[in-house]
Structure formats: C-alpha cells, structure tokens
Motif scaffolding. Structure first.
Motif, PDB file in Angstrom:
ATOM      1  N   THR A 100       0.811  -1.220   0.000  1.00  0.00           N
ATOM      2  CA  THR A 100       0.000   0.000   0.000  1.00  0.00           C
ATOM      3  C   THR A 100       0.847   1.274   0.000  1.00  0.00           C
ATOM      4  O   THR A 100       0.367   2.329   0.407  1.00  0.00           O
ATOM      5  N   ILE A 101       2.073   1.188  -0.476  1.00  0.00           N
ATOM      6  CA  ILE A 101       2.914   2.383  -0.588  1.00  0.00           C
ATOM      7  C   ILE A 101       2.396   3.218  -1.747  1.00  0.00           C
ATOM      8  O   ILE A 101       2.283   2.743  -2.868  1.00  0.00           O
ATOM      9  N   GLY A 102       2.058   4.445  -1.470  1.00  0.00           N
ATOM     10  CA  GLY A 102       1.516   5.340  -2.487  1.00  0.00           C
ATOM     11  C   GLY A 102       0.011   5.292  -2.593  1.00  0.00           C
ATOM     12  O   GLY A 102      -0.585   5.992  -3.405  1.00  0.00           O
ATOM     13  N   THR A 103      -0.640   4.498  -1.767  1.00  0.00           N
ATOM     14  CA  THR A 103      -2.100   4.393  -1.786  1.00  0.00           C
ATOM     15  C   THR A 103      -2.686   5.471  -0.887  1.00  0.00           C
ATOM     16  O   THR A 103      -2.221   5.683   0.228  1.00  0.00           O
ATOM     17  N   GLU A 104      -3.698   6.139  -1.382  1.00  0.00           N
ATOM     18  CA  GLU A 104      -4.396   7.121  -0.560  1.00  0.00           C
ATOM     19  C   GLU A 104      -5.835   6.720  -0.281  1.00  0.00           C
ATOM     20  O   GLU A 104      -6.482   7.286   0.580  1.00  0.00           O
ATOM     21  N   ASP A 105      -6.322   5.726  -1.005  1.00  0.00           N
ATOM     22  CA  ASP A 105      -7.713   5.305  -0.878  1.00  0.00           C
ATOM     23  C   ASP A 105      -7.804   4.081   0.039  1.00  0.00           C
ATOM     24  O   ASP A 105      -8.039   2.967  -0.420  1.00  0.00           O
ATOM     25  N   TYR A 106      -7.626   4.294   1.330  1.00  0.00           N
ATOM     26  CA  TYR A 106      -7.639   3.178   2.272  1.00  0.00           C
ATOM     27  C   TYR A 106      -9.044   2.625   2.500  1.00  0.00           C
ATOM     28  O   TYR A 106      -9.187   1.456   2.856  1.00  0.00           O
ATOM     29  N   ALA A 107     -10.058   3.425   2.292  1.00  0.00           N
ATOM     30  CA  ALA A 107     -11.427   2.918   2.426  1.00  0.00           C
ATOM     31  C   ALA A 107     -11.704   1.877   1.343  1.00  0.00           C
ATOM     32  O   ALA A 107     -12.293   0.824   1.616  1.00  0.00           O
ATOM     33  N   SER A 108     -11.271   2.145   0.134  1.00  0.00           N
ATOM     34  CA  SER A 108     -11.445   1.175  -0.945  1.00  0.00           C
ATOM     35  C   SER A 108     -10.601  -0.070  -0.690  1.00  0.00           C
ATOM     36  O   SER A 108     -11.030  -1.186  -0.991  1.00  0.00           O
ATOM     37  N   TRP A 109      -9.406   0.112  -0.141  1.00  0.00           N
ATOM     38  CA  TRP A 109      -8.545  -1.026   0.192  1.00  0.00           C
ATOM     39  C   TRP A 109      -9.246  -1.935   1.202  1.00  0.00           C
ATOM     40  O   TRP A 109      -9.290  -3.154   1.036  1.00  0.00           O
ATOM     41  N   MET A 110      -9.819  -1.359   2.234  1.00  0.00           N
ATOM     42  CA  MET A 110     -10.515  -2.146   3.253  1.00  0.00           C
ATOM     43  C   MET A 110     -11.754  -2.824   2.677  1.00  0.00           C
ATOM     44  O   MET A 110     -12.039  -3.980   2.988  1.00  0.00           O
ATOM     45  N   PHE A 111     -12.478  -2.120   1.814  1.00  0.00           N
ATOM     46  CA  PHE A 111     -13.656  -2.683   1.183  1.00  0.00           C
ATOM     47  C   PHE A 111     -13.287  -3.902   0.338  1.00  0.00           C
ATOM     48  O   PHE A 111     -13.932  -4.952   0.426  1.00  0.00           O
ATOM     49  N   GLN A 112     -12.240  -3.802  -0.466  1.00  0.00           N
ATOM     50  CA  GLN A 112     -11.812  -4.924  -1.302  1.00  0.00           C
ATOM     51  C   GLN A 112     -11.233  -6.062  -0.466  1.00  0.00           C
ATOM     52  O   GLN A 112     -11.373  -7.230  -0.823  1.00  0.00           O
ATOM     53  N   LEU A 113     -10.582  -5.726   0.649  1.00  0.00           N
ATOM     54  CA  LEU A 113     -10.066  -6.756   1.551  1.00  0.00           C
ATOM     55  C   LEU A 113     -11.197  -7.620   2.093  1.00  0.00           C
ATOM     56  O   LEU A 113     -11.062  -8.844   2.175  1.00  0.00           O
ATOM     57  N   THR A 114     -12.308  -7.008   2.438  1.00  0.00           N
ATOM     58  CA  THR A 114     -13.414  -7.801   2.980  1.00  0.00           C
ATOM     59  C   THR A 114     -13.952  -8.779   1.931  1.00  0.00           C
ATOM     60  O   THR A 114     -14.307  -9.905   2.271  1.00  0.00           O
ATOM     61  N   PHE A 115     -13.974  -8.389   0.668  1.00  0.00           N
ATOM     62  CA  PHE A 115     -14.404  -9.314  -0.387  1.00  0.00           C
ATOM     63  C   PHE A 115     -13.405 -10.444  -0.580  1.00  0.00           C
ATOM     64  O   PHE A 115     -13.788 -11.600  -0.779  1.00  0.00           O
ATOM     65  N   ALA A 116     -12.115 -10.123  -0.540  1.00  0.00           N
ATOM     66  CA  ALA A 116     -11.089 -11.159  -0.701  1.00  0.00           C
ATOM     67  C   ALA A 116     -11.161 -12.160   0.447  1.00  0.00           C
ATOM     68  O   ALA A 116     -11.095 -13.374   0.236  1.00  0.00           O
ATOM     69  N   ALA A 117     -11.304 -11.661   1.670  1.00  0.00           N
ATOM     70  CA  ALA A 117     -11.385 -12.556   2.824  1.00  0.00           C
ATOM     71  C   ALA A 117     -12.681 -13.363   2.800  1.00  0.00           C
ATOM     72  O   ALA A 117     -12.690 -14.546   3.174  1.00  0.00           O
ATOM     73  N   THR A 118     -13.763 -12.764   2.346  1.00  0.00           N
ATOM     74  CA  THR A 118     -15.022 -13.489   2.258  1.00  0.00           C
ATOM     75  C   THR A 118     -14.944 -14.605   1.228  1.00  0.00           C
ATOM     76  O   THR A 118     -15.468 -15.708   1.447  1.00  0.00           O
ATOM     77  N   ALA A 119     -14.283 -14.347   0.113  1.00  0.00           N
ATOM     78  CA  ALA A 119     -14.105 -15.398  -0.900  1.00  0.00           C
ATOM     79  C   ALA A 119     -13.342 -16.579  -0.315  1.00  0.00           C
ATOM     80  O   ALA A 119     -13.659 -17.740  -0.593  1.00  0.00           O
ATOM     81  N   ALA A 120     -12.346 -16.300   0.512  1.00  0.00           N
ATOM     82  CA  ALA A 120     -11.576 -17.373   1.140  1.00  0.00           C
ATOM     83  C   ALA A 120     -12.423 -18.133   2.164  1.00  0.00           C
ATOM     84  O   ALA A 120     -12.311 -19.359   2.273  1.00  0.00           O
ATOM     85  N   THR A 121     -13.268 -17.449   2.905  1.00  0.00           N
ATOM     86  CA  THR A 121     -14.090 -18.154   3.896  1.00  0.00           C
ATOM     87  C   THR A 121     -15.173 -18.993   3.229  1.00  0.00           C
ATOM     88  O   THR A 121     -15.590 -20.006   3.784  1.00  0.00           O
ATOM     89  N   ILE A 122     -15.623 -18.589   2.051  1.00  0.00           N
ATOM     90  CA  ILE A 122     -16.585 -19.416   1.313  1.00  0.00           C
ATOM     91  C   ILE A 122     -15.941 -20.746   0.944  1.00  0.00           C
ATOM     92  O   ILE A 122     -16.549 -21.811   1.074  1.00  0.00           O
ATOM     93  N   VAL A 150      -4.342 -23.549   4.569  1.00  0.00           N
ATOM     94  CA  VAL A 150      -3.763 -22.231   4.837  1.00  0.00           C
ATOM     95  C   VAL A 150      -2.993 -21.733   3.616  1.00  0.00           C
ATOM     96  O   VAL A 150      -3.114 -20.571   3.221  1.00  0.00           O
ATOM     97  N   ILE A 151      -2.230 -22.611   2.999  1.00  0.00           N
ATOM     98  CA  ILE A 151      -1.480 -22.226   1.791  1.00  0.00           C
ATOM     99  C   ILE A 151      -2.448 -21.804   0.687  1.00  0.00           C
ATOM    100  O   ILE A 151      -2.252 -20.777   0.033  1.00  0.00           O
ATOM    101  N   PHE A 152      -3.494 -22.590   0.474  1.00  0.00           N
ATOM    102  CA  PHE A 152      -4.488 -22.251  -0.543  1.00  0.00           C
ATOM    103  C   PHE A 152      -5.167 -20.927  -0.225  1.00  0.00           C
ATOM    104  O   PHE A 152      -5.378 -20.088  -1.114  1.00  0.00           O
ATOM    105  N   SER A 153      -5.518 -20.713   1.020  1.00  0.00           N
ATOM    106  CA  SER A 153      -6.224 -19.502   1.411  1.00  0.00           C
ATOM    107  C   SER A 153      -5.379 -18.254   1.175  1.00  0.00           C
ATOM    108  O   SER A 153      -5.865 -17.247   0.650  1.00  0.00           O
ATOM    109  N   VAL A 154      -4.112 -18.317   1.567  1.00  0.00           N
ATOM    110  CA  VAL A 154      -3.221 -17.169   1.357  1.00  0.00           C
ATOM    111  C   VAL A 154      -3.014 -16.935  -0.137  1.00  0.00           C
ATOM    112  O   VAL A 154      -3.046 -15.794  -0.608  1.00  0.00           O
ATOM    113  N   TRP A 155      -2.825 -18.004  -0.898  1.00  0.00           N
ATOM    114  CA  TRP A 155      -2.643 -17.872  -2.349  1.00  0.00           C
ATOM    115  C   TRP A 155      -3.879 -17.254  -2.976  1.00  0.00           C
ATOM    116  O   TRP A 155      -3.780 -16.355  -3.818  1.00  0.00           O
ATOM    117  N   MET A 156      -5.042 -17.701  -2.557  1.00  0.00           N
ATOM    118  CA  MET A 156      -6.272 -17.179  -3.146  1.00  0.00           C
ATOM    119  C   MET A 156      -6.481 -15.700  -2.821  1.00  0.00           C
ATOM    120  O   MET A 156      -6.822 -14.911  -3.691  1.00  0.00           O
TER     121      MET A 156
END
Length: 99
Positions: free
Chosen positions: A51-73, A88-94
C-alpha cells in the motif's frame, strides 16, 4: 470440535489474508505505479505494493473484505475434507493472487 475448526480457519483466512492482500493483492488488482500513473497495465497492477503510495484506504478495506469473504466461502466448501496446512497455503494464495 467441528465448529472450532471452522472458526479457526475463518480467523486464519482473515489474518493471513489481510497480510497477503496488503503485501501484493491490492497492488496486483488495483495498483498504479506512483512514479508513472499514466502507465496502466490492462492485466494487473504495477505499483502500490504494501500500500505504498495508496491514498484510498477505504477502498482497500472494502476490497479486503471481499477477498477474505471469498476465502471463507472456500473454507465451508472444503470443511472436514482438507488438512489445515494445505488449506492455509491455498487460502493465502487465493487472497493474495487469485482474488
């Protein structure tokens, strides 16, 4: 026993998925090189790793929740069918590269 296993997998998805998405996932999905913002790659991002150079942390957090939700599915899909370490390896890779 089973519900504790699922809760542990969900926590691992969130914790390790956050680290992977922070390190590379955001940059590969949405990253723009801060030194050359006009150079946009149509396939994957070229900058903002860790996240170096990122200013849109709200969008980063929003997309993180989708990525984590995809892994929990996937956690529910492989419940009691897959060992913990390969999961765990698959989850991190995904979360890092696939999402």
């Amino acid at each position: 026993k089973n519900s504790a296993n699922i809760m542990m997998k969900n926590m691992v998805d969130l914790c390790l998925g956050t680290l992977g998405f922070w390190a590379c996932g955001w940059a590969l999905a949405y990253g723009v090189d801060p030194h050359d913002p006009d150079n946009v790659n149509a396939f994957c991002g070229t900058g903002q790793f860790f996240t170096i150079g990122t200013e849109d942390y709200a969008s980063w957090m929003f997309q993180l929740t989708f990525a984590a939700t995809a892994a929990t599915i996937d956690s529910g899909a492989v419940a009691e069918r897959m060992n913990f370490k390969p999961y765990v390896i698959f989850s991190v890779w995904m979360t890092t590269f696939l999402y």
